[in-house]
Write a protein that holds these residues in place. Structure first.
Motif, PDB file in Angstrom:
ATOM      1  N   UNK A 230     -18.046   6.468 -11.748  1.00  0.00           N
ATOM      2  CA  UNK A 230     -17.510   7.456 -10.817  1.00  0.00           C
ATOM      3  C   UNK A 230     -17.954   7.148  -9.389  1.00  0.00           C
ATOM      4  N   UNK A 231     -19.168   6.621  -9.243  1.00  0.00           N
ATOM      5  CA  UNK A 231     -19.661   6.257  -7.913  1.00  0.00           C
ATOM      6  C   UNK A 231     -18.801   5.149  -7.324  1.00  0.00           C
ATOM      7  N   UNK A 232     -18.487   4.133  -8.136  1.00  0.00           N
ATOM      8  CA  UNK A 232     -17.641   3.042  -7.648  1.00  0.00           C
ATOM      9  C   UNK A 232     -16.263   3.547  -7.252  1.00  0.00           C
ATOM     10  N   UNK A 233     -15.699   4.431  -8.061  1.00  0.00           N
ATOM     11  CA  UNK A 233     -14.378   4.970  -7.754  1.00  0.00           C
ATOM     12  C   UNK A 233     -14.394   5.729  -6.433  1.00  0.00           C
ATOM     13  N   UNK A 234     -15.385   6.587  -6.257  1.00  0.00           N
ATOM     14  CA  UNK A 234     -15.474   7.392  -5.035  1.00  0.00           C
ATOM     15  C   UNK A 234     -15.698   6.504  -3.810  1.00  0.00           C
ATOM     16  N   UNK A 235     -16.589   5.521  -3.930  1.00  0.00           N
ATOM     17  CA  UNK A 235     -16.877   4.640  -2.797  1.00  0.00           C
ATOM     18  C   UNK A 235     -15.665   3.793  -2.429  1.00  0.00           C
ATOM     19  N   UNK A 236     -14.908   3.342  -3.417  1.00  0.00           N
ATOM     20  CA  UNK A 236     -13.722   2.524  -3.134  1.00  0.00           C
ATOM     21  C   UNK A 236     -12.633   3.348  -2.466  1.00  0.00           C
ATOM     22  N   UNK A 237     -12.414   4.558  -2.950  1.00  0.00           N
ATOM     23  CA  UNK A 237     -11.432   5.441  -2.322  1.00  0.00           C
ATOM     24  C   UNK A 237     -11.822   5.749  -0.886  1.00  0.00           C
ATOM     25  N   UNK A 238     -13.104   5.986  -0.653  1.00  0.00           N
ATOM     26  CA  UNK A 238     -13.580   6.282   0.709  1.00  0.00           C
ATOM     27  C   UNK A 238     -13.407   5.068   1.608  1.00  0.00           C
ATOM     28  N   UNK A 239     -13.665   3.869   1.068  1.00  0.00           N
ATOM     29  CA  UNK A 239     -13.526   2.649   1.862  1.00  0.00           C
ATOM     30  C   UNK A 239     -12.079   2.422   2.274  1.00  0.00           C
ATOM     31  N   UNK A 240     -11.146   2.685   1.375  1.00  0.00           N
ATOM     32  CA  UNK A 240      -9.739   2.504   1.716  1.00  0.00           C
ATOM     33  C   UNK A 240      -9.283   3.543   2.720  1.00  0.00           C
ATOM     34  N   UNK A 241      -9.756   4.777   2.583  1.00  0.00           N
ATOM     35  CA  UNK A 241      -9.401   5.806   3.569  1.00  0.00           C
ATOM     36  C   UNK A 241      -9.900   5.410   4.955  1.00  0.00           C
ATOM     37  N   UNK A 242     -11.127   4.934   5.012  1.00  0.00           N
ATOM     38  CA  UNK A 242     -11.692   4.502   6.304  1.00  0.00           C
ATOM     39  C   UNK A 242     -10.902   3.332   6.870  1.00  0.00           C
ATOM     40  N   UNK A 243     -10.535   2.402   5.999  1.00  0.00           N
ATOM     41  CA  UNK A 243      -9.751   1.243   6.421  1.00  0.00           C
ATOM     42  C   UNK A 243      -8.392   1.677   6.954  1.00  0.00           C
ATOM     43  N   UNK A 244      -7.758   2.630   6.283  1.00  0.00           N
ATOM     44  CA  UNK A 244      -6.432   3.109   6.689  1.00  0.00           C
ATOM     45  C   UNK A 244      -6.500   3.842   8.016  1.00  0.00           C
ATOM     46  N   UNK A 245      -7.563   4.607   8.223  1.00  0.00           N
ATOM     47  CA  UNK A 245      -7.718   5.324   9.491  1.00  0.00           C
ATOM     48  C   UNK A 245      -7.959   4.370  10.642  1.00  0.00           C
TER      49      UNK A 245
END
Length: 257
Positions: A230-245
């Motif tokens: 779950x930690x990997x999933x959350x961190x990856x989603x956050x990384x993509x959101x940051x990248x998209x922003x």
């Protein structure tokens, strides 16, 4: 492993089976791949393998007799395992299925052509139908080549390194991480520092993180089903959101985290 490919165009396989990894594997006896020409098994005067479809319609249909006889004769020569028919209505080919096939002693591949194969041939000689995806090819030969190539890579000894097949895309449910080679700098683009610092633990962590991110970027459907914490999933989603922003997608790109 012994693979038999039943086709009306055996010449299509001469070059693909004779070069590169497949060619070496056959030369070294790690893999046996034989093509079986269906035409000589036809009981018709001119060795036809197709006829007009009952009920009308465009095109021709491959008749059952040559196919069934060819499959039976091939099995009598010692080729065991399931007979797989390349078909757009079959189950999609996945790396999981490739691994299942690689654990067998062998299998047969039936290549259809024209408008398809008489249903009775499928009932009598075929164990499973497999598709490469939601599109239609002229015949099953290209699909059969893809299966032979994918399965052969998992046969022990075929690849130069035992780690190669383990680290490839879909081997652990994810796309592969980005790869780099020499030179270290090319046209202003440099290799990530972590890959040249010699710390293998850090390299492994970076590769895992990048594999997760690449999968989410390119194949969110695969990411959703991939094994991870779950930690990997959350961190990856956050990384993509940051990248998209930071770098908004170009017009027409509908991928969202």
């Amino acid at each position: 492993m012994k693979i038999a490919i039943l086709t009306i165009f055996p010449d299509m396989f001469v070059s693909p089976l004779s070069v590169s990894i497949l060619g070496r594997a056959r030369d070294e006896g790690l893999l046996t791949v034989d093509t079986v020409d269906i035409r000589p098994y036809s009981a018709m005067k001119h060795k036809n393998t197709d006829d007009y479809p009952f009920g009308g319609g465009a095109g021709m249909v491959m008749t059952p007799q040559p196919i069934v006889d060819a499959v039976e004769a091939t099995r009598a020569r010692g080729y065991t395992g399931p007979c797989l028919y390349m078909s757009p209505r079959g189950k999609p080919l996945t790396q999981k299925k490739v691994r299942e096939l690689a654990r067998l002693d062998g299998f047969l591949l039936l290549c259809g052509h024209y408008e398809g194969v008489d249903e009775r041939a499928l009932q009598l000689a075929v164990d499973e139908e497999i598709s490469l995806g939601d599109f239609v090819l002229t015949g099953g030969e290209l699909a059969a080549m893809a299966i032979v190539d994918a399965v052969s890579r998992l046969v022990p000894g075929v690849l130069g390194s035992s780690e190669s097949a383990v680290e490839e895309s879909f081997s652990d449910g994810l796309l592969e991480y980005p790869q780099y080679s020499r030179p270290r700098e090319y046209r202003g683009l440099t290799v990530p520092e972590v890959l040249v610092n010699g710390n293998h633990a850090e390299i492994n962590r970076w590769r895992r993180k990048q594999a997760l991110l690449e999968t989410l970027r390119r194949r969110p459907d695969v990411f959703d089903k991939a094994p991870m914490t779950e930690k990997e999933r959350a961190e990856t989603l956050a990384a993509l959101r940051e990248e998209t922003e930071t770098h908004p997608p170009e017009s027409g790109d509908t991928t969202t985290p």
